[in-house]
Design an enzyme around this catalytic site. Structure first.
Site, PDB file in Angstrom:
ATOM      1  N   ASN A   1      29.661  30.557  22.365  1.00  0.00           N
ATOM      2  CA  ASN A   1      28.254  30.191  22.511  1.00  0.00           C
ATOM      3  C   ASN A   1      27.805  29.155  21.482  1.00  0.00           C
ATOM      4  O   ASN A   1      26.925  28.349  21.753  1.00  0.00           O
ATOM      5  CB  ASN A   1      27.365  31.439  22.434  1.00  0.00           C
ATOM      6  CG  ASN A   1      27.793  32.396  21.348  1.00  0.00           C
ATOM      7  OD1 ASN A   1      28.912  32.891  21.359  1.00  0.00           O
ATOM      8  ND2 ASN A   1      26.916  32.646  20.396  1.00  0.00           N
TER       9      ASN A   1
ATOM     10  N   GLN B   1      29.049  32.335  28.588  1.00  0.00           N
ATOM     11  CA  GLN B   1      28.738  30.907  28.429  1.00  0.00           C
ATOM     12  C   GLN B   1      29.522  30.045  29.405  1.00  0.00           C
ATOM     13  O   GLN B   1      29.152  28.896  29.648  1.00  0.00           O
ATOM     14  CB  GLN B   1      29.017  30.443  26.997  1.00  0.00           C
ATOM     15  CG  GLN B   1      28.060  30.994  25.972  1.00  0.00           C
ATOM     16  CD  GLN B   1      26.631  30.470  26.123  1.00  0.00           C
ATOM     17  OE1 GLN B   1      26.372  29.473  26.796  1.00  0.00           O
ATOM     18  NE2 GLN B   1      25.682  31.164  25.515  1.00  0.00           N
TER      19      GLN B   1
ATOM     20  N   SER C   1      26.025  36.627  32.611  1.00  0.00           N
ATOM     21  CA  SER C   1      24.579  36.826  32.498  1.00  0.00           C
ATOM     22  C   SER C   1      23.843  35.722  33.250  1.00  0.00           C
ATOM     23  O   SER C   1      24.190  34.547  33.120  1.00  0.00           O
ATOM     24  CB  SER C   1      24.193  36.780  31.018  1.00  0.00           C
ATOM     25  OG  SER C   1      22.824  37.039  30.867  1.00  0.00           O
ATOM     26  N   ALA C   2      22.814  36.113  34.015  1.00  0.00           N
ATOM     27  CA  ALA C   2      22.136  35.156  34.897  1.00  0.00           C
ATOM     28  C   ALA C   2      21.407  34.050  34.149  1.00  0.00           C
ATOM     29  O   ALA C   2      21.342  32.913  34.620  1.00  0.00           O
ATOM     30  CB  ALA C   2      21.148  35.906  35.790  1.00  0.00           C
ATOM     31  N   HIS C   3      20.845  34.373  32.957  1.00  0.00           N
ATOM     32  CA  HIS C   3      19.963  33.386  32.334  1.00  0.00           C
ATOM     33  C   HIS C   3      20.701  32.224  31.665  1.00  0.00           C
ATOM     34  O   HIS C   3      20.081  31.297  31.146  1.00  0.00           O
ATOM     35  CB  HIS C   3      18.973  34.047  31.366  1.00  0.00           C
ATOM     36  CG  HIS C   3      19.540  34.533  30.068  1.00  0.00           C
ATOM     37  ND1 HIS C   3      19.339  33.856  28.893  1.00  0.00           N
ATOM     38  CD2 HIS C   3      20.252  35.629  29.748  1.00  0.00           C
ATOM     39  CE1 HIS C   3      19.899  34.530  27.894  1.00  0.00           C
ATOM     40  NE2 HIS C   3      20.471  35.615  28.394  1.00  0.00           N
TER      41      HIS C   3
ATOM     42  N   THR D   1      17.256  52.134  38.959  1.00  0.00           N
ATOM     43  CA  THR D   1      16.843  51.359  40.130  1.00  0.00           C
ATOM     44  C   THR D   1      17.152  49.880  39.908  1.00  0.00           C
ATOM     45  O   THR D   1      16.859  49.329  38.844  1.00  0.00           O
ATOM     46  CB  THR D   1      15.334  51.554  40.392  1.00  0.00           C
ATOM     47  OG1 THR D   1      15.112  52.952  40.546  1.00  0.00           O
ATOM     48  CG2 THR D   1      14.883  50.819  41.643  1.00  0.00           C
TER      49      THR D   1
ATOM     50  N   CYS E   1      18.127  33.185  10.021  1.00  0.00           N
ATOM     51  CA  CYS E   1      17.355  33.785   8.939  1.00  0.00           C
ATOM     52  C   CYS E   1      17.244  35.282   9.190  1.00  0.00           C
ATOM     53  O   CYS E   1      16.725  35.705  10.220  1.00  0.00           O
ATOM     54  CB  CYS E   1      15.972  33.149   8.897  1.00  0.00           C
ATOM     55  SG  CYS E   1      15.046  33.684   7.474  1.00  0.00           S
TER      56      CYS E   1
HETATM   57  C1  LIG Z   1      28.844  34.632  24.746  1.00  0.00           C
HETATM   58  C2  LIG Z   1      27.674  35.517  24.993  1.00  0.00           C
HETATM   59  N1  LIG Z   1      27.862  36.799  25.288  1.00  0.00           N
HETATM   60  C3  LIG Z   1      26.839  37.639  25.529  1.00  0.00           C
HETATM   61  C4  LIG Z   1      25.538  37.208  25.448  1.00  0.00           C
HETATM   62  C5  LIG Z   1      24.429  38.179  25.694  1.00  0.00           C
HETATM   63  O1  LIG Z   1      23.868  37.968  26.968  1.00  0.00           O
HETATM   64  P1  LIG Z   1      22.509  38.666  27.408  1.00  0.00           P
HETATM   65  O2  LIG Z   1      21.416  37.870  26.804  1.00  0.00           O
HETATM   66  O3  LIG Z   1      22.525  38.590  28.903  1.00  0.00           O
HETATM   67  O4  LIG Z   1      22.557  40.085  26.959  1.00  0.00           O
HETATM   68  C6  LIG Z   1      25.281  35.882  25.130  1.00  0.00           C
HETATM   69  C7  LIG Z   1      23.888  35.384  24.979  1.00  0.00           C
HETATM   70  O5  LIG Z   1      23.585  34.555  24.148  1.00  0.00           O
HETATM   71  C8  LIG Z   1      26.370  35.011  24.898  1.00  0.00           C
HETATM   72  O6  LIG Z   1      26.185  33.709  24.587  1.00  0.00           O
END
Ligand SMILES: Cc1ncc(COP(=O)(O)O)c(C=O)c1O
Length: 386
Positions: free
Chosen positions: A154, A182, A202-204, A240, A328
């Protein structure tokens, strides 16, 4: 308007933190929130409609990942997927091989499990953030119950040799998990070509909503439920279903699959334009990572002698969002564990910034950021200088 920076317009270069939601996704989710309020477990028409939406999204996610729909269990994001996997697979006395550059959603559960008697080997990266195949092979023993290795980092975007590691694990008979949060939607993560046993997403991170993700398990019987409750997700995850979120995730996966190669190419061009511009305008900069093995959208740069958190704030005031290589915590600056694992000193890590591009970013924005850095980096350096 493309090509022009209007007054007050923000430039968002932190797509590895989260991506802006794609408009089609927001639209589809709004329709579900408005019209499809049924509970997927209900037996009447409203429930059946919600169930159909969840199952069609499952097929979309499976298709992007090269998995079977039955192998996907929806979760509340990658953190839950990683916790489900690690707490589900590891017991006191077991040995796990992982890396020193995992996201906290893997490294923190492993610290907790270590306190309960799980033995953890953390393979160190090289100076470019890459994990060597031989180091993983050397760490695996007859007691190893799991190998867990991040697909793309990340912070640096470094891509690990997951294909080779999956072959190694197959030969050694050890299941492989990859936190591909990522990587999914930014580069190919086709499990028909790279046979990992468990994968988190992860969707976001790919234009979808926050709070929804998936854990792929090639063998569901090998991974019990983490959340127990009403038996949802075929008994694999109680609670749910977040129907709107799941629908948004499915559509984000479908969109990612449609234009993956083109987006990778355009992100790579923007990222490279930024790097060339920075090198031309700012002295004493270094790319943190291996340029040949990195996500196309990610650039992690060390600006020698700069307090990264100050530069981030200064850029923010100028309308630009990026991340620093230090966080921080309780009033003190903690350097990035990833960069220090790569051998950077705390000062070098502190001077590092992560730029991550994605949809909505254009060349004019990149050029504006280069011009700002040319002006701001010397200013921040002069404040820092003793
Ligand atoms: C490599 C990695 N794993 C896991 C996560 C965690 O994902 P989530 O925000 O969906 O819990 C992140 C989010 O920054 C990520 O970059």
């Amino acid at each position: 308007m493309e090509g022009e920076i209007e007054d007050g317009m923000r430039i968002y270069l932190d797509h590895n933190a989260t991506t802006p939601i794609r408009p089609e996704v927001a639209e589809a989710m709004s329709a579900v929130l408005r019209d499809d309020y049924g509970n997927p477990s209900s037996v009447y028409a409203e429930g059946a409609a919600a169930r159909a939406r969840v199952e069609s999204a499952r097929a979309q996610v499976a298709s992007l990942l090269g998995a079977e729909p039955s192998e996907i269990r929806f979760t509340g994001g990658a953190t839950e997927a990683n916790n489900t996997l690690l707490f589900g697979r590891l017991a006191p006395g077991d040995h796990v091989v992982t890396t020193a550059v995992e996201h906290p959603s893997v490294s923190e559960p492993l610290c907790l499990l270590e306190g309960r008697g799980v033995r953890v080997s953390r393979v160190a990266p090289d100076a470019d953030g890459c994990i060597g195949l031989d180091a993983v092979a050397d760490a695996i023993t007859d007691q190893t119950k799991l190998v867990s290795i991040i697909w793309a980092n990340n912070e640096t975007g470094s891509l690990q040799p997951i294909e080779e590691i999956s072959e190694l694990c197959r030969v050694r008979g050890v299941p492989l998990h990859s936190d591909a949060t990522q990587a999914v939607g930014k580069t190919a993560t086709d499990l028909t070509l790279v046979p990992v046993d468990f994968l988190s997403s992860s969707a976001h991170k790919l234009g979808g909503p926050k709070g929804v993700g998936a854990l792929v398990a090639r063998d569901n019987a090998a991974l019990p439920a983490f959340l127990h409750g009403g038996g949802q997700e075929r008994g694999l995850r109680g609670g749910t279903e977040n129907v709107a979120g799941i629908v948004g995730y499915g559509l984000a996966c479908e969109l990612a699959l449609t234009d993956l190669a083109a987006r990778e190419e355009s992100c790579g061009k923007l990222r490279d334009r930024l790097w060339v511009g920075i090198q031309n305008c700012v002295d004493d900069v270094r790319w943190n990572g291996d340029r040949a093995r990195v996500l196309a959208n990610t650039l992690n740069v060390e600006f020698a002698g700069v307090a990264g958190e100050v530069l981030v704030q200064t850029l923010d005031i100028e309308g630009v969002a990026v991340s620093a290589g230090a966080a921080c915590h309780s009033g003190s600056i903690e350097p990035s564990k990833v960069l220090t694992a790569m051998g950077r000193t705390p000062e070098e890590a502190r001077g590092s910034l992560r730029f991550s591009v994605g949809w909505g970013v254009d060349e004019a924005q990149i050029d504006r950021v280069i011009a700002l850095l040319a002006e701001l980096v010397p200013r921040v350096r002069s404040v820092e200088a003793p």
